[in-house]
Design a protein around this motif. Sequence first.
Motif, PDB file in Angstrom:
ATOM      1  N   ALA A  77      -3.672 -17.976  10.655  1.00  0.00           N
ATOM      2  CA  ALA A  77      -2.267 -17.499  11.075  1.00  0.00           C
ATOM      3  C   ALA A  77      -2.168 -16.207  11.002  1.00  0.00           C
ATOM      4  CB  ALA A  77      -1.229 -18.281  10.256  1.00  0.00           C
ATOM      5  N   PHE A  78      -2.798 -15.540  10.054  1.00  0.00           N
ATOM      6  CA  PHE A  78      -2.720 -13.746  10.152  1.00  0.00           C
ATOM      7  C   PHE A  78      -4.041 -13.240  10.408  1.00  0.00           C
ATOM      8  CE2 PHE A  78       0.635 -15.715   7.292  1.00  0.00           C
ATOM      9  CZ  PHE A  78       1.820 -15.159   8.047  1.00  0.00           C
TER      10      PHE A  78
ATOM     11  N   GLU B 168      -9.692 -12.573   7.154  1.00  0.00           N
ATOM     12  CA  GLU B 168     -10.939 -13.365   6.565  1.00  0.00           C
ATOM     13  C   GLU B 168     -10.737 -13.888   5.025  1.00  0.00           C
ATOM     14  OE1 GLU B 168     -13.565 -13.272   8.402  1.00  0.00           O
ATOM     15  OE2 GLU B 168     -12.863 -12.439  10.091  1.00  0.00           O
ATOM     16  N   THR B 169     -11.853 -14.300   4.734  1.00  0.00           N
ATOM     17  CA  THR B 169     -11.925 -15.081   3.444  1.00  0.00           C
ATOM     18  C   THR B 169     -11.498 -14.012   2.125  1.00  0.00           C
ATOM     19  OG1 THR B 169     -13.129 -16.731   3.991  1.00  0.00           O
ATOM     20  CG2 THR B 169     -13.208 -16.489   1.843  1.00  0.00           C
ATOM     21  N   ASP B 170     -12.152 -12.954   2.163  1.00  0.00           N
ATOM     22  CA  ASP B 170     -11.918 -11.804   1.128  1.00  0.00           C
ATOM     23  C   ASP B 170     -10.495 -11.475   1.131  1.00  0.00           C
ATOM     24  OD1 ASP B 170     -11.922 -10.482   3.622  1.00  0.00           O
ATOM     25  OD2 ASP B 170     -13.034  -8.551   2.869  1.00  0.00           O
ATOM     26  N   ARG B 171      -9.628 -11.606   2.094  1.00  0.00           N
ATOM     27  CA  ARG B 171      -8.374 -11.117   2.039  1.00  0.00           C
ATOM     28  C   ARG B 171      -7.517 -12.471   1.631  1.00  0.00           C
ATOM     29  NH1 ARG B 171      -6.068  -9.010   7.377  1.00  0.00           N
ATOM     30  NH2 ARG B 171      -4.187  -8.563   5.930  1.00  0.00           N
ATOM     31  N   THR B 172      -7.634 -13.518   2.200  1.00  0.00           N
ATOM     32  CA  THR B 172      -6.687 -14.732   1.725  1.00  0.00           C
ATOM     33  C   THR B 172      -7.011 -15.145   0.383  1.00  0.00           C
ATOM     34  OG1 THR B 172      -8.583 -16.391   2.556  1.00  0.00           O
ATOM     35  CG2 THR B 172      -6.765 -15.850   4.087  1.00  0.00           C
ATOM     36  N   THR B 173      -8.157 -14.655  -0.215  1.00  0.00           N
ATOM     37  CA  THR B 173      -8.451 -15.395  -1.706  1.00  0.00           C
ATOM     38  C   THR B 173      -7.678 -14.538  -2.900  1.00  0.00           C
ATOM     39  OG1 THR B 173     -10.281 -13.566  -1.792  1.00  0.00           O
ATOM     40  CG2 THR B 173     -11.027 -15.778  -1.498  1.00  0.00           C
ATOM     41  N   TRP B 174      -6.792 -13.584  -2.264  1.00  0.00           N
ATOM     42  CA  TRP B 174      -5.911 -12.902  -3.015  1.00  0.00           C
ATOM     43  C   TRP B 174      -4.935 -13.652  -3.146  1.00  0.00           C
ATOM     44  CZ3 TRP B 174      -5.874  -9.017  -6.284  1.00  0.00           C
ATOM     45  CH2 TRP B 174      -6.770  -8.166  -6.392  1.00  0.00           C
TER      46      TRP B 174
ATOM     47  N   LEU C  56       0.547 -11.632   5.369  1.00  0.00           N
ATOM     48  CA  LEU C  56      -0.398 -11.944   4.281  1.00  0.00           C
ATOM     49  C   LEU C  56       0.278 -11.191   3.087  1.00  0.00           C
ATOM     50  CD1 LEU C  56      -2.572 -13.760   3.589  1.00  0.00           C
ATOM     51  CD2 LEU C  56      -4.071 -11.907   3.922  1.00  0.00           C
ATOM     52  N   PRO C  57       0.622  -9.929   2.905  1.00  0.00           N
ATOM     53  CA  PRO C  57       1.173  -9.278   1.673  1.00  0.00           C
ATOM     54  C   PRO C  57       2.452  -9.979   1.251  1.00  0.00           C
ATOM     55  CG  PRO C  57       0.527  -7.628   3.209  1.00  0.00           C
ATOM     56  CD  PRO C  57       0.230  -8.919   4.185  1.00  0.00           C
ATOM     57  N   ALA C  58       3.314 -10.511   2.154  1.00  0.00           N
ATOM     58  CA  ALA C  58       4.396 -11.082   1.852  1.00  0.00           C
ATOM     59  C   ALA C  58       4.012 -12.644   1.362  1.00  0.00           C
ATOM     60  CB  ALA C  58       5.399 -11.491   2.807  1.00  0.00           C
ATOM     61  N   LEU C  59       3.044 -13.228   1.624  1.00  0.00           N
ATOM     62  CA  LEU C  59       2.585 -14.365   1.063  1.00  0.00           C
ATOM     63  C   LEU C  59       2.133 -14.017  -0.417  1.00  0.00           C
ATOM     64  CD1 LEU C  59       0.787 -16.466   3.750  1.00  0.00           C
ATOM     65  CD2 LEU C  59       3.283 -16.501   3.071  1.00  0.00           C
TER      66      LEU C  59
ATOM     67  N   ALA D 279       3.127 -11.875  -2.250  1.00  0.00           N
ATOM     68  CA  ALA D 279       4.041 -11.356  -3.238  1.00  0.00           C
ATOM     69  C   ALA D 279       4.780 -12.805  -3.575  1.00  0.00           C
ATOM     70  CB  ALA D 279       5.198 -10.449  -2.602  1.00  0.00           C
ATOM     71  N   ALA D 280       4.949 -13.597  -2.442  1.00  0.00           N
ATOM     72  CA  ALA D 280       5.337 -14.973  -2.889  1.00  0.00           C
ATOM     73  C   ALA D 280       4.847 -15.725  -4.095  1.00  0.00           C
ATOM     74  CB  ALA D 280       5.643 -15.890  -1.541  1.00  0.00           C
ATOM     75  N   ARG D 281       3.454 -15.576  -4.136  1.00  0.00           N
ATOM     76  CA  ARG D 281       2.457 -16.211  -4.993  1.00  0.00           C
ATOM     77  C   ARG D 281       2.853 -15.645  -6.330  1.00  0.00           C
ATOM     78  NH1 ARG D 281      -0.443 -20.996  -4.936  1.00  0.00           N
ATOM     79  NH2 ARG D 281      -2.102 -19.924  -5.652  1.00  0.00           N
ATOM     80  N   VAL D 282       2.736 -14.293  -6.293  1.00  0.00           N
ATOM     81  CA  VAL D 282       3.118 -13.538  -7.666  1.00  0.00           C
ATOM     82  C   VAL D 282       4.479 -14.104  -8.226  1.00  0.00           C
ATOM     83  CG1 VAL D 282       3.913 -11.314  -8.617  1.00  0.00           C
ATOM     84  CG2 VAL D 282       1.866 -11.339  -7.234  1.00  0.00           C
ATOM     85  N   VAL D 283       5.498 -14.342  -7.413  1.00  0.00           N
ATOM     86  CA  VAL D 283       6.805 -14.636  -7.884  1.00  0.00           C
ATOM     87  C   VAL D 283       6.562 -16.149  -8.336  1.00  0.00           C
ATOM     88  CG1 VAL D 283       9.288 -15.014  -7.240  1.00  0.00           C
ATOM     89  CG2 VAL D 283       8.190 -13.340  -6.462  1.00  0.00           C
ATOM     90  N   ILE D 284       6.123 -16.810  -7.753  1.00  0.00           N
ATOM     91  CA  ILE D 284       5.697 -18.245  -8.069  1.00  0.00           C
ATOM     92  C   ILE D 284       4.970 -18.307  -9.428  1.00  0.00           C
ATOM     93  CG2 ILE D 284       4.580 -20.459  -7.635  1.00  0.00           C
ATOM     94  CD1 ILE D 284       5.224 -19.854  -4.645  1.00  0.00           C
ATOM     95  N   GLY D 285       3.824 -17.433  -9.434  1.00  0.00           N
ATOM     96  CA  GLY D 285       3.266 -17.625 -10.612  1.00  0.00           C
ATOM     97  C   GLY D 285       3.999 -17.080 -11.873  1.00  0.00           C
ATOM     98  N   LEU D 286       4.803 -16.092 -11.858  1.00  0.00           N
ATOM     99  CA  LEU D 286       5.647 -15.800 -12.924  1.00  0.00           C
ATOM    100  C   LEU D 286       6.807 -16.972 -13.160  1.00  0.00           C
ATOM    101  CD1 LEU D 286       6.460 -11.993 -12.007  1.00  0.00           C
ATOM    102  CD2 LEU D 286       4.812 -13.033 -13.692  1.00  0.00           C
TER     103      LEU D 286
END
Length: 464
Positions: free
Chosen positions: A51-52, A55-61, A110-113, A115-122
Motif C-alpha cells: 500500500a505504501f 520494503e520489509t526493512d521499513r514495515t518491520t518497524w 507508514l510513519p502514521a501507522l 505512531a499508531a502502533r506506539v499509541v496502541i503499545g502504550l
Amino acid sequence: MGCTQAVAPRTRRELEPGFGARFVAAVSLGSVLNPINSSIIAVALVAIGHAFGAETDRTTWLVSALYLATAVGQPTMGRLADRLGPRRVYLAGTVLVGAGGLLGFLGWSLPALVAARVVIGLGTSAAYPAAMAMVRRRARRLGTDAPGGVLSALAIAGQVSMAVGPPLGGLLIATGGWRATFLVNVPLAAAGAVAALAWLPRDEPREAGVSLRRALDPCGVLLFTAALTVLLVFLMRLAEPRWWLLVVAVALLGVLIAWELRVDAPFIDLRMLAHNRALTSTYVRYGVTMLVTYCFVYGWTMWLEQGTGRSASEAGLLMLPSFAVATAVSAFAARRRVWPSLVAGTGALTAGCGALLLLGRGTPLWALLAVSVVFGVQNGLNIVTNQAAMYAQAPADQTGAAAGLLRTFMYLGAIASASLIGFAYGARATDAGLHRLAATLTVASLVLLVTTVFDRTLRAAGVR
C-alpha cells in the motif's frame, strides 16, 4: 515475602466477593489486547508494504515500535497503577488503545501507522500491571493469597489471544483490508472499558500531593526509552553491526543508573532490585526463557516455510498443538509449587531446543508435532510460574510496577530473538541455519536449567 508459589484457590464462597467470574473476565479481557496486537500485525505487513511502497526493512518497524512502546509502557503503567489507582490506569489504557486503532485505520502514511502502533503499545501496556495490582489489593483486603486460578487466567488469556491473532488478522484483511487490523481495536477497547466500569472495584481516593510528574519520574522514563531505542536499532542489524550504537546505548544505561540511584522515587527501583535477588533472578530467568521461546515461535515457523517448503497455513497449523498444550499446562501449573514447575519447565525448554538440532527437511510430521508439543509444555509451565514467582517476590506496594517490568523483560527477549534469528539464518532459513540457532538456544537453556535447579532464592522462600 511469603511462599513463592501459585496458591490453590480457596472455596468458591470465600473468593466470590473479590475474585468472582466477572472480576476475572474483566482483567483478562484487557490483558488480551497486547498479545493480540503483537501477533495480528504479522499477516498485515505484506499488504501494508504494498500500500505504501515500503520494503520489509521499513514495515518491520510496525513490529518493533509496538515492542519498544510495550517494553517502556509496561513498567510505566504499572508505576502509575500503584500510585494513581489500577482501575484508573486500566481505563486510560483502553482509551489509548481505541485512539491508536482509529489513528491506524485512518493512517495516511507508514510513519502514521508506526505512531499508531506506539499509541496502541502504550495503551495495551496498562491492563496487565493494573490487573496484577488489583489482584494484590483485593487479596490484601480479603486477607487471602491470590487464587492460582486468577493468575492462571491472565497467563492463559495471553497465550490464547496470541494464537488467535494471525488467523483473526487474516480474516479481517480478507473482509476489510489491512486497515481492519487497526480498527478492530476500537470495539475491543470499548468492551474492555465497559467491563472495567461494570465489574472492577473502584480505586481508593488518590493520596493528596501525588501528581502525575511525581508518580512517573519523567527523566528516568526518557532515559530508559532512549537507551532501549538505540539498543533496538543496533540489534536490528547484527549482520552488519554498528558498534557505536552499542556504545551509545551503554552510555545511556550508565546515565540512567546514576539518575535512578539519585532520585527519591525512581522509575526503576534499582536499590530494591539489588537487595531483592529473588525478584531480579526471576526477571532475568523470564527474559532468557522468552528469548528462547520467541526464537522458536518465529524461527521454527520460518524454517518450516523456507526450509521444508510448507505453506504459511501449514506452518501455522503445526504451531497450534504448542498453543493448545500451553493453555492446558498453564491451568495445571497454576495450582502447583513454583520451584518444581520451573525446573520441569526449563528442562522441557532444553529438551525442545535439543530436538531442533535433529530436525531436517525430511523430518516426518509426527516428529514436528512432538517438538511443537514439547515447546507448548515448557511455555505453559514457565509463563504462569514465573508470573507467580514475581507476584510473591515483589513488594506489595510495587506490584503493578513489578508486573510491568516482568513484561518488559519478556519484550526484551522478543526484540533480541529477532536479531538472533537474522544472525543465524542470514538471507534464508535452512537446515544449517536452524541448527546454528538451536545450538545457541540449547546452551542458553542448559544454563537456565542449572541456575534454576540451584536457585536458593526460590527454595529459601519455601518452594521445594
